[in-house]
Design an enzyme around this catalytic site. Structure first.
Site, PDB file in Angstrom:
ATOM      1  CB  SER A  43      -0.939   0.011   1.218  1.00  0.00           C
ATOM      2  OG  SER A  43      -0.191  -0.147   2.406  1.00  0.00           O
ATOM      3  CG  ASP A  53      -3.188   5.996   6.488  1.00  0.00           C
ATOM      4  OD1 ASP A  53      -2.024   5.733   6.883  1.00  0.00           O
ATOM      5  OD2 ASP A  53      -3.690   5.436   5.494  1.00  0.00           O
ATOM      6  CG  HIS A 111      -0.301   4.094   4.239  1.00  0.00           C
ATOM      7  ND1 HIS A 111      -1.578   3.755   4.661  1.00  0.00           N
ATOM      8  CD2 HIS A 111       0.237   2.975   3.705  1.00  0.00           C
ATOM      9  CE1 HIS A 111      -1.791   2.474   4.390  1.00  0.00           C
ATOM     10  NE2 HIS A 111      -0.709   1.980   3.815  1.00  0.00           N
TER      11      HIS A 111
END
Length: 372
Positions: free
Chosen positions: A40, A337, A340
């Protein structure tokens, strides 16, 4: 003798046309494709096309991503990923297109393809808590499909040249193998009883060696491989372990450190054993730890609290979504977040990878790798 002015004009026009053609040709010489593999941290939207619990195609993700006008694209950040920024800086005109996107065909793939997937890991079992994700083995399978498409687009000889000499293969993977596999009690308690950290890391290195060797056999030659960052310092880990601002989870960082040492050795081995290839080691761990430790020096106001998230002291439990609390000063947060980095942090990391010294990127930096 009388000089024909229209002939002069024509000659001048031809001269400038030739000059501009040569400039374009010289520029083209530096361009190639950016092939991005990973999780991600660099997913540019592949998970949008999966039935998965790991998705970032909901606001306010992408709020600062200019190409989409601030709409979410499936990137797990407020703006660009490190892969996006590196591509821009190396002169690649378009961001690498997600492999699973409907438009990832024909000319669209010339500047690169992104295979990364939120929740993906080196090990196939990694990320199964999310139901669906694309692990590294499948990502390499997908590149095999792209490789054949390049032969059709350019012809086999030109395609091979383009991929071997001009294209960069970046791999950002490994964090989920710890966070969403080995360290996740629900899924891995059996594995952790039967396998020591050394044994698990050994499996990771063996799998990664095979995956990278497969890419080499498909003509990949210029590699940059990121190590695992300080995963014990992300807002999620700090929140669920109820740590203070200056503490990190020791075990998670220790595992990352053990893996990183083995990864460095692997890349030295591959540089020795795979002729014509260059494997670059990106020291993401130290880069991110530097931002976390000295955040104020880089213009950040916090390196512990998620800008977008909910739950606990550092908004670190519930991922970013429409109901999350959202900070106003997004470029002042190291973390977007619970997991990340923000666009501002990604930009600083990317700059070091592009132009930094061997403390953070070795044996060459990414600009030097492009020009090899």
């Amino acid at each position: 003798m009388e000089i024909n002015s229209s002939a002069c004009t024509l000659a001048l026009i031809l001269f400038f046309v030739i000059l501009s053609y040569l400039a374009i040709a010289a520029d083209d010489d530096k361009l190639g494709a950016s092939f991005i593999f990973g999780d991600s941290l660099v997913d540019a939207g592949n998970n949008n096309y999966l039935q998965t619990l790991s998705k970032a195609n909901i606001p306010p993700n992408g709020i600062d991503f200019k190409p989409s006008g601030g709409n979410p694209t499936g990137r797990y950040t407020n703006g660009r990923t490190i892969g996006d920024i590196v591509g821009e800086e190396l002169g690649i005109p378009n961001h690498a297109v997600p492999f699973l996107a409907p438009n990832s065909t024909g000319e669209a793939i010339i500047y690169g393809v992104n295979y990364a997937s939120g929740g993906g890991g080196i090990m196939n079992a990694t990320g199964r808590i999310f139901v669906n994700r694309i692990g590294m083995d499948i990502q390499v399978d997908y590149f095999n499909i792209t490789r054949k498409q390049f032969d059709q687009l350019m012809g086999p000889s030109k395609a091979r040249d383009y991929i071997m000499k001009k294209s960069i293969f970046s791999i950002t993977i490994g964090a989920n193998d710890f966070l969403n596999n080995y360290l996740l009690p629900v899924l891995s308690i059996g594995e952790r009883i039967s396998e020591s950290p050394d044994g698990f890391i050994n499996d990771m290195i063996t799998h990664l060696r095979d995956q990278v060797t497969r890419l080499y056999k498909l003509d990949a030659r210029k590699f940059v491989i990121g190590n695992v960052g300080p995963i014990g310092c992300i807002p999620y880990q700090k929140t669920i372990n109820q740590l203070s601002e200056n503490e990190c989870v020791g075990l998670a960082n220790k595992l990352a450190g053990q893996y990183n040492g083995r990864l460095k050795d692997l890349l030295t081995e591959l540089n020795d054993n795979l002729p014509g290839a260059t494997f670059v080691y990106a020291n993401v761990y130290d880069l991110v730890l530097e931002l976390i430790t000295n955040y104020d020096k880089y213009g950040f106001s916090t390196a512990t609290r998620a800008c977008c998230g909910n739950g606990g002291q550092f908004a670190g439990i519930i991922p970013c979504g429409p109901t999350s609390s959202l900070c106003q000063d997004r470029d002042k947060h190291v973390f977007w977040d619970p997991y990340h980095p923000s666009d501002a942090a990604n930009l600083l990391i990317a700059k070091q990878l592009l132009d930094g010294d061997t403390k953070y990127i070795s044996p060459v930096n990414l600009r030097q790798l492009r020009d090899l």
